[in-house]
Motif scaffolding. Structure first.
Motif, PDB file in Angstrom:
ATOM      1  N   LYS A   1      -2.968   8.225 -11.457  1.00  0.00           N
ATOM      2  CA  LYS A   1      -3.476   6.924 -11.019  1.00  0.00           C
ATOM      3  C   LYS A   1      -3.706   6.905  -9.514  1.00  0.00           C
ATOM      4  N   ARG A   2      -2.800   7.542  -8.795  1.00  0.00           N
ATOM      5  CA  ARG A   2      -2.899   7.585  -7.338  1.00  0.00           C
ATOM      6  C   ARG A   2      -3.796   8.718  -6.837  1.00  0.00           C
ATOM      7  N   GLU A   3      -4.192   9.638  -7.742  1.00  0.00           N
ATOM      8  CA  GLU A   3      -4.839  10.890  -7.348  1.00  0.00           C
ATOM      9  C   GLU A   3      -4.047  11.543  -6.204  1.00  0.00           C
ATOM     10  N   THR A   4      -2.760  11.697  -6.473  1.00  0.00           N
ATOM     11  CA  THR A   4      -1.846  12.243  -5.478  1.00  0.00           C
ATOM     12  C   THR A   4      -2.127  13.716  -5.215  1.00  0.00           C
ATOM     13  N   SER A   5      -2.074  14.102  -3.954  1.00  0.00           N
ATOM     14  CA  SER A   5      -2.086  15.519  -3.576  1.00  0.00           C
ATOM     15  C   SER A   5      -0.635  15.952  -3.367  1.00  0.00           C
ATOM     16  N   LEU A   6      -0.208  16.951  -4.108  1.00  0.00           N
ATOM     17  CA  LEU A   6       1.169  17.439  -4.021  1.00  0.00           C
ATOM     18  C   LEU A   6       1.164  18.821  -3.374  1.00  0.00           C
TER      19      LEU A   6
ATOM     20  N   GLY B   1       1.079   6.261  -1.488  1.00  0.00           N
ATOM     21  CA  GLY B   1       0.036   5.306  -1.796  1.00  0.00           C
ATOM     22  C   GLY B   1      -1.119   5.949  -2.542  1.00  0.00           C
ATOM     23  N   HIS B   2      -2.035   5.131  -3.021  1.00  0.00           N
ATOM     24  CA  HIS B   2      -3.217   5.633  -3.724  1.00  0.00           C
ATOM     25  C   HIS B   2      -4.047   6.515  -2.788  1.00  0.00           C
ATOM     26  N   GLY B   3      -4.394   7.691  -3.293  1.00  0.00           N
ATOM     27  CA  GLY B   3      -5.141   8.652  -2.478  1.00  0.00           C
ATOM     28  C   GLY B   3      -4.288   9.412  -1.486  1.00  0.00           C
ATOM     29  N   GLY B   4      -2.950   9.281  -1.609  1.00  0.00           N
ATOM     30  CA  GLY B   4      -2.051   9.858  -0.622  1.00  0.00           C
ATOM     31  C   GLY B   4      -1.592  11.275  -0.944  1.00  0.00           C
ATOM     32  N   THR B   5      -0.789  11.812  -0.039  1.00  0.00           N
ATOM     33  CA  THR B   5      -0.326  13.199  -0.101  1.00  0.00           C
ATOM     34  C   THR B   5       1.198  13.245  -0.022  1.00  0.00           C
ATOM     35  N   TYR B   6       1.783  14.071  -0.871  1.00  0.00           N
ATOM     36  CA  TYR B   6       3.231  14.255  -0.894  1.00  0.00           C
ATOM     37  C   TYR B   6       3.539  15.705  -0.550  1.00  0.00           C
TER      38      TYR B   6
ATOM     39  N   ASP C   1       0.805  -1.222   0.000  1.00  0.00           N
ATOM     40  CA  ASP C   1       0.000   0.000   0.000  1.00  0.00           C
ATOM     41  C   ASP C   1       0.841   1.276   0.000  1.00  0.00           C
ATOM     42  N   PHE C   2       2.068   1.202   0.455  1.00  0.00           N
ATOM     43  CA  PHE C   2       2.946   2.352   0.644  1.00  0.00           C
ATOM     44  C   PHE C   2       2.313   3.323   1.652  1.00  0.00           C
ATOM     45  N   PHE C   3       2.415   4.655   1.483  1.00  0.00           N
ATOM     46  CA  PHE C   3       2.137   5.571   2.594  1.00  0.00           C
ATOM     47  C   PHE C   3       1.024   6.566   2.268  1.00  0.00           C
ATOM     48  N   ASP C   4       0.262   6.890   3.304  1.00  0.00           N
ATOM     49  CA  ASP C   4      -0.780   7.904   3.163  1.00  0.00           C
ATOM     50  C   ASP C   4      -0.181   9.298   2.997  1.00  0.00           C
ATOM     51  N   VAL C   5       0.904   9.546   3.706  1.00  0.00           N
ATOM     52  CA  VAL C   5       1.586  10.837   3.639  1.00  0.00           C
ATOM     53  C   VAL C   5       3.083  10.588   3.538  1.00  0.00           C
ATOM     54  N   VAL C   6       3.729  11.262   2.595  1.00  0.00           N
ATOM     55  CA  VAL C   6       5.187  11.252   2.483  1.00  0.00           C
ATOM     56  C   VAL C   6       5.661  12.692   2.590  1.00  0.00           C
TER      57      VAL C   6
END
Length: 336
Positions: free
Chosen positions: A272-277, A248-253, A225-230
């Motif tokens: 694909k992850r709908e990443t928040s940057l 992770g998917h739906g996560g925040t960087y 799953d990796f991480f919710d927040v990086v």
């Protein structure tokens, strides 16, 4: 008065300056501690954005009120820290309460001469009482507030799985305040001493030494799953770009680092992850108060953080030594 100036990359000197005159609405602070941070090392080595030489360094500042205007709530001799981000108060960012990214921002020790000197005059709104704390604690509020700001930006909570990449002072600060939110915190770094510090002093849940198989190890540790927040605090463009793959998917960087480089990423993977940057710059007064409260409640390992110290006259020789990985510095304090 004495001041510590970086004349040019690779050259520090102690110079003499006049004690500044206090203008309307300003406080004169007698500086007693200066924390030396990555920005100062970058200035010394010649790779700090937004800077012109020569420059009096220093923005992690603690001291005592030496002069205050009539009617001020600050008292002579009171221990204070300084919010070193001199903001205009009128631009749109300031009107929205985002004084940390003011359109006209001037940071002490970067855009203008800093506080590695005996006295400095700053607007009263930038002087923060360190009630109940000592000079060492007050000198470390600023870098801890940067980590606290990034954590606040991320929106993480008690159920969040968090990775902090880079275990320098800012990464350590982020890990401390991620733990105060109850998150499950992993720290990644190549420096085993700093990883041990994060485990022993902060109580992070996992510490990963970065190696060629780090992706496989993180995948296994998180069941894919990796991480919710990086949060990236490496100061390395390569690491910052690599960090996208840890989200992770739906996560925040959250990028705490700032570098002289373009940062690129795979758009298909990003979408694909709908990443928040998120970028995270400096800190606000609220973040300073968050740190001060955490210190008063014993949630910051102050004694462990202050790993190195020295006198002001020795600083031109000590700063180059402290800037090397061999020195094992967590946070170095210059005493006045």
């Amino acid at each position: 008065m004495k001041a510590l100036r970086c004349d040019e990359p690779g050259k520090l000197s102690i110079i003499q300056q006049d004690i500044p005159k206090v203008g309307p609405g300003e406080i004169l602070v007698r500086i007693r501690r200066v924390g030396i941070c990555g920005t100062d090392y970058h200035i010394f080595h010649g790779n700090q954005p937004y800077l012109e030489y020569p420059r009096v360094i220093g923005h992690e500042l603690a001291g005592e009120v030496a002069e205050a205007p009539a009617g001020s709530s600050l008292k002579i001799g009171q221990i204070v820290c300084i919010e070193p981000y001199l903001y205009c108060g009128t631009c749109r960012a300031c009107r929205l309460g985002k004084t940390n990214c003011c359109q006209n921002l001037q940071v002490l020790g970067v855009h203008r001469d800093g506080g590695a000197c005996e006295y400095i005059a700053v607007p009263e709104r930038n002087v923060v009482p360190a009630t109940g704390l000592g000079l060492d604690e007050a000198a470390m509020v600023e870098f801890l507030a940067i980590g606290a700001h990034g954590v606040q930006r991320s929106g993480m909570g008690p159920a969040s799985r968090v990775a902090v990449v880079g275990a320098g002072p800012i990464g350590i600060a982020a890990a401390i305040f991620a733990k105060t939110r109850g998150a499950e915190v992993s720290v990644l770094d190549m420096n085993t001493r700093r990883l041990a510090f994060c485990q022993d002093e902060i109580g992070v849940d996992h510490a990963f030494e970065v190696s060629p198989d780090i992706d496989d190890r993180l995948k296994a540790a998180t069941e894919g799953d990796f991480f919710d927040v990086v949060l990236d605090a490496t100061g390395s463009p390569k690491a910052m770009m690599k960090g996208f793959s840890y989200v992770g998917h739906g996560g925040t960087y959250v990028l705490l680092s700032i570098v002289r480089a373009d940062i690129t990423f795979s758009d298909p993977e990003f979408h694909k992850r709908e990443t928040s940057l998120l970028g995270s710059r400096n800190a606000t007064r609220h973040d300073f108060e968050t740190v001060l409260d955490a210190m008063r409640n014993g949630r910051v390992p102050v004694a462990g953080l202050a790993s190195h110290r020295g006198g002001f006259d020795e600083a031109p020789g000590l700063v180059p030594q402290w800037s090397t990985s061999e020195a094992g510095v967590i946070k170095a304090l210059v005493e006045l």
